[in-house]
Design a protein around this motif. Structure first.
Motif, short mmCIF file in Angstrom:
data_model
loop_
_atom_site.label_atom_id
_atom_site.label_comp_id
_atom_site.label_asym_id
_atom_site.label_seq_id
_atom_site.Cartn_x
_atom_site.Cartn_y
_atom_site.Cartn_z
N VAL A 125 -13.27 -23.83 -23.82
CA VAL A 125 -12.80 -23.86 -25.20
C VAL A 125 -13.93 -23.40 -26.11
N VAL A 126 -13.68 -22.35 -26.86
CA VAL A 126 -14.70 -21.80 -27.76
C VAL A 126 -14.30 -22.14 -29.19
N ASN A 127 -15.03 -23.09 -29.78
CA ASN A 127 -14.79 -23.44 -31.18
C ASN A 127 -15.48 -22.39 -32.05
N ASP A 128 -14.66 -21.61 -32.75
CA ASP A 128 -15.16 -20.46 -33.51
C ASP A 128 -15.48 -20.85 -34.96
N GLY A 129 -16.38 -21.81 -35.10
CA GLY A 129 -16.82 -22.20 -36.44
C GLY A 129 -15.77 -22.90 -37.26
N SER A 130 -14.94 -23.73 -36.64
CA SER A 130 -13.89 -24.45 -37.37
C SER A 130 -14.49 -25.35 -38.45
N THR A 131 -13.79 -25.46 -39.56
CA THR A 131 -14.24 -26.31 -40.66
C THR A 131 -13.36 -27.55 -40.82
N ASP A 132 -12.37 -27.72 -39.95
CA ASP A 132 -11.52 -28.92 -39.99
C ASP A 132 -11.91 -29.82 -38.81
N ASP A 133 -10.99 -30.59 -38.28
CA ASP A 133 -11.30 -31.54 -37.21
C ASP A 133 -11.09 -30.96 -35.81
N THR A 134 -10.96 -29.64 -35.71
CA THR A 134 -10.71 -29.01 -34.40
C THR A 134 -11.76 -29.39 -33.37
N LEU A 135 -13.04 -29.27 -33.70
CA LEU A 135 -14.10 -29.55 -32.73
C LEU A 135 -14.08 -31.00 -32.27
N ASP A 136 -13.84 -31.93 -33.18
CA ASP A 136 -13.80 -33.34 -32.81
C ASP A 136 -12.70 -33.60 -31.78
N ILE A 137 -11.56 -32.98 -31.97
CA ILE A 137 -10.45 -33.17 -31.03
C ILE A 137 -10.80 -32.58 -29.66
N ILE A 138 -11.43 -31.40 -29.67
CA ILE A 138 -11.84 -30.77 -28.40
C ILE A 138 -12.82 -31.66 -27.65
N LEU A 139 -13.81 -32.21 -28.36
CA LEU A 139 -14.83 -33.05 -27.73
C LEU A 139 -14.22 -34.32 -27.15
N LYS A 140 -13.22 -34.89 -27.81
CA LYS A 140 -12.55 -36.07 -27.28
C LYS A 140 -11.87 -35.75 -25.95
#
Length: 335
Positions: free
Chosen positions: A36-51
């Motif tokens: 999963v490549v988080n492309d500089g998201s500014t919302d909660d996308t990365l937090d959900i991916i990490l969970k």
């Protein structure tokens, strides 16, 4: 080596990424890696991916600055170690048996590419079929030029060797048509392409998605066809595939963008003007002539009127767009 590497570029998809990751994590084929490549998201996308990554050690998370979907997919391709590559957008999802069935067909047939169909999902629950690989012959590149093989990457399982052996990746900076360009290079090298008559992916239609935005990035499609034409000429393949290539260019730079489009903006007229300047290239093309014979009366009329004058075609186009908008309001989705 995992059997399949799944690459998921993600940018500001906090409302969708959980469904996508759930569908991939729950695949019946367990021997996979999920990049999963988080492309500089500014919302909660990365937090959900990490969970998700905390509960599934097959998930590899790449957190990068925003560089666009092509760069994100390249990062995923560089990290992939699986025998096959599957790519899915973070707002879409796949059926539980998708990867297993595509992988087994690829292995059984020693295929370079396996193609399946998909569903187009609308907000009101309507599902429409998306058919890929309508005809598969002995020349995948010819089927690609003629639209039998679609530009979408999310209907296809690719052997990773296709990317590594031929140094194929996404051209970064191209925002529209990047899938079309990379599939050109992949189908040019593919020796065996197999079609499964099943639908696995759910392609979600969002009104605020990139594909619904009619803006300056649309001009990138010309860069795509310039790249393809230049490659064909350098490789002494242009004469061999000229008619098929021009058919594909006609469809993506004129028919889809002018004749059948309901986005009647200044960009619409720019695409028309570009076609007018080079329309002599398309005269007598047998594939275009055959295609137009099969179209609806309205679209044939539009083609004839636009050939005479932009505003003649536009008048009918406005009526067509109004009817389509009315249907959308009555039925609750874009049609």
């Amino acid at each position: 080596m995992p059997k399949v590497s799944v690459i998921i570029p993600a940018y500001n998809v906090q409302n969708y990424i959980e469904r996508c990751l759930t569908s991939v994590s729950n695949q019946s084929l367990e021997d996979i890696e999920i990049i999963v490549v988080n492309d500089g998201s500014t919302d909660d996308t990365l937090d959900i991916i990490l969970k998700f990554a905390n509960f599934d050690n097959r998930i590899k998370v790449i957190d990068s600055e925003n560089r666009g979907v092509s760069a994100a997919r390249n990062r995923g391709l560089f990290q992939a170690t699986g025998k096959y590559i599957y790519q899915i957008d973070a707002d879409d999802w796949i059926e539980q048996n998708a990867l297993e069935e595509m992988y087994e067909v690829a292995e059984k047939n020693r295929a370079d590419v396996v193609i399946a169909n998909a569903y187009i999902d609308y907000d009101n629950g309507t599902l429409l079929p998306f058919i890929d690989g309508r005809l598969i012959n002995e020349e995948p590149i010819k089927d690609f030029f003629l639209g039998n093989i679609k530009a979408s990457v999310w209907t296809k399982l690719y052997r990773r060797d296709l990317f590594t052996n031929y140094n194929i990746g996404y051209v970064e900076g191209i925002r529209v048509g990047e899938d079309l360009l990379i599939n050109f290079f992949l189908m040019l090298q593919a020796k065996k392409v197999i079609k499964i008559e099943k639908s696995f992916l759910h392609y979600i239609q969002r009104e605020n998605s990139a594909m619904h935005s009619y803006k300056s990035s649309m001009y990138d499609i010309y860069k795509v066809f310039d790249e393809i034409e230049s490659f064909l000429k350098r490789s002494n393949l242009y004469r061999k595939y000229k008619d098929e290539f021009l058919y594909l260019k006609y469809m993506h730079t004129y028919y889809f963008r002018v004749i059948s489009s309901v986005n009647l903006s200044s960009i619409h007229r720019d695409f028309y003007r570009k076609w007018r300047r080079e329309r002599d290239r398309y005269l007598g093309n047998r594939y275009i002539l055959e295609f137009l014979k099969e179209q609806s009366h309205v679209n044939r009329l539009l083609n004839e009127l636009y050939t005479i004058n932009y505003f003649l075609g536009l008048a009918i186009g406005v009526v067509k767009a109004s009817v389509k908008q009315l249907k959308s309001l009555l039925w609750g989705h874009s049609v």
